[in-house]
Design an enzyme around this catalytic site. Structure first.
Site, short mmCIF file in Angstrom:
data_model
loop_
_atom_site.label_atom_id
_atom_site.label_comp_id
_atom_site.label_asym_id
_atom_site.label_seq_id
_atom_site.Cartn_x
_atom_site.Cartn_y
_atom_site.Cartn_z
N TRP A 1 -0.75 8.67 0.41
CA TRP A 1 0.37 8.75 -0.52
C TRP A 1 -0.06 8.05 -1.81
CZ3 TRP A 1 4.53 4.68 -1.14
CH2 TRP A 1 5.60 5.15 -1.90
N ASP B 1 2.75 1.73 7.38
CA ASP B 1 3.79 2.32 6.54
C ASP B 1 4.49 3.37 7.41
OD1 ASP B 1 5.43 3.25 4.60
OD2 ASP B 1 3.85 3.84 3.19
N LYS C 1 14.00 9.46 4.55
CA LYS C 1 13.88 10.78 5.20
C LYS C 1 14.75 10.87 6.44
CE LYS C 1 10.16 10.51 2.58
NZ LYS C 1 9.85 11.11 1.33
C1 LMR Z 1 6.54 12.17 -1.22
O1 LMR Z 1 5.40 11.78 -0.87
O2 LMR Z 1 6.74 13.27 -1.77
C2 LMR Z 1 7.72 11.29 -0.96
O3 LMR Z 1 7.35 10.21 -0.18
C3 LMR Z 1 8.45 10.93 -2.18
C4 LMR Z 1 7.76 9.88 -3.00
O4 LMR Z 1 8.37 8.84 -3.26
O5 LMR Z 1 6.61 10.07 -3.38
#
Ligand code: LMR
Length: 441
Positions: A171, A252, A288
């Protein structure tokens, strides 16, 4: 003060005074002097930051007037009509809160709403966790999962400064959080391009060669962006290396229950590590699994070695929270607390949570079937093998761009798609578009 600010201002003053007689400058009223010598901006060295990779895709989708557009960018659940879904159990809880005249708008304690943090700890660790039974845990309410990661990073920057390892890919915000908190951030290779699966060998060898006591950021379930999780046996192998090298694990956990539809199954990695005696942090998000995206409700759960340590850690988390946000907001905490602490609402939540997970699993199957029917070049099993909100399709940036430009499909350039953006009305259209770009780009 920006470097060079004073010298620049002094130079201007010098230039001005060489044009004007000194006496007239000295005679000028103060206000005139102020206009004559425009101060150099404190912001002249601020460069334009790059747009956020995920929110930028959402904004481009919003700006597109095409009625057939498809948003597979940001990870936010949509129902089969492509609309945001407020869980009926959340509506029930909201109503109860609004009708409860005993509630006020006073500050929460710095660590948050206790009934919420206690329930969060149980949810992730399990009622009979050794950490709970031995009273060696702490928990702090946070601004969603992101705030939990940030709070944990700030704590570690003060009390366990070490190298941080994040997965590649991960992420996008992980890197910024830890580097903003002053860490050196390194990567462990997670994704095996050729198998479109986990590169366990690389994960283990990187952890093995990392400096003792490194901080490892692990996705508890539904890895973002790949949708590929280690099996329990693979988690065991990871745990062994962590133990041998005395690393510190920071989980996480943004998708508990949302990944498989089963809250316990999605928590199995965290619970295994606790049983194995690891100290750890877990960042929990209720964006979520409760659909409470904008309420920013999360929790940082800490498993320590002793009650006393947990108490000390908790006091420091409060100290940091106070200077970051003072104290957390009430509304989301009240909703989650009501649901987790009321057996009837809890059962309803589990059913609704599973319905979201099941719809996503169904979309995976329908997308896979459509691509197989098209005989789209390549293998597509990974679409059904992956888990959670996202699929890492393997589409390259050119193919992704063509999807957007020609078919109004919005997705990250990494080829990650949010499965929740697919529904019974657009999944075939999306499969047709994928087939086209794979054959033509
Ligand atoms: C995503 O990865 O799209 C979600 O977790 C929203 C975000 O905050 O990035």
């Amino acid at each position: 003060m920006a470097p060079g600010r004073y010298p620049a201002a002094a130079a201007r003053l010098l230039l001005l005074s060489s044009c004007l007689p000194l006496a007239s400058l000295l005679d000028s009223p103060r206000s005139a002097l102020r206009t004559a010598v425009a101060p150099t901006s404190a912001f002249e060295n601020v460069p334009l930051a790059p747009p956020d990779a995920i929110f930028h895709v959402a904004a481009s989708h919003r700006a597109d007037p095409d009625p057939s557009k498809i948003n597979l960018g940001i990870g936010a659940y949509r129902d089969d009509n492509g609309s945001p879904w407020v869980l009926p159990v959340v509506r029930r809880a909201e109503k109860l809160i609004l009708e409860d005249s005993s509630l006020d708008h006073e500050y929460l304690p710095i660590a948050g709403l206790k009934s919420f943090t206690d329930a969060s700890v149980k949810l992730i660790l399990g009622d009979s966790s050794p950490a709970i039974l031995e009273k060696r845990f702490a928990a702090n309410q946070t601004i969603s999962g992101t705030g939990a990661v940030r709070l944990g990073a700030e704590f570690l920057a003060r009390f366990h400064k070490s190298v941080v390892y994040i997965s590649n890919p991960t992420w996008a915000v992980h890197r910024n959080i830890f580097s903003d908190s002053g860490f050196e951030v390194r990567e462990y290779k997670y994704w095996n391009e050729s198998t479109r699966g986990l590169d366990l060998e690389s994960v283990l060898s990187t952890f093995q060669s990392a400096p003792e006591g490194s901080i490892l950021v692990l996705h508890a379930c539904a890895h973002n962006p790949t949708g590929v999780d280690p099996t329990l046996d693979q988690w065991k192998q990871i745990s062994d290396v962590v133990k041998a090298k005395n690393h510190f694990v920071f989980f996480d956990c943004a998708y508990q229950g949302f990944a498989s539809g089963d809250l316990d199954r999605d928590a199995q990695a965290v619970r295994y590590f606790v049983e194995e005696g690891h100290e750890l942090f877990v960042a929990q998000s209720y964006a979520k699994n409760f659909g409470l995206y904008g309420e920013r409700i999360g929790c940082l759960t800490v498993v320590a070695q002793s009650t006393e340590q947990a108490k000390n850690i908790s006091s420091q988390l409060e100290r940091i929270t106070r200077s970051l946000i003072s104290n957390p907001p009430t509304f989301g905490a009240r909703i989650v607390s009501l649901v987790l602490n009321n057996p009837e609402l809890y059962e309803q939540w589990k059913t609704e949570l599973k319905s979201m997970a099941d719809r996503i699993i169904l979309m995976r199957e329908q997308l896979y079937d459509a691509l197989v029917k098209h005989e789209t070049p390549g293998t597509w099993n990974h679409i059904v093998d992956q888990i959670g909100m996202f699929s890492f399709t393997g589409l390259n940036p050119t193919q992704c761009k063509l999807l957007t430009d020609k078919f109004h499909v919005y997705l990250a350039s990494s080829g990650r798609i949010s499965m929740a953006g697919l529904n019974s009305k657009n999944v075939q259209r999306f499969a047709d578009a994928v087939d086209y770009v794979v054959r033509n780009a």
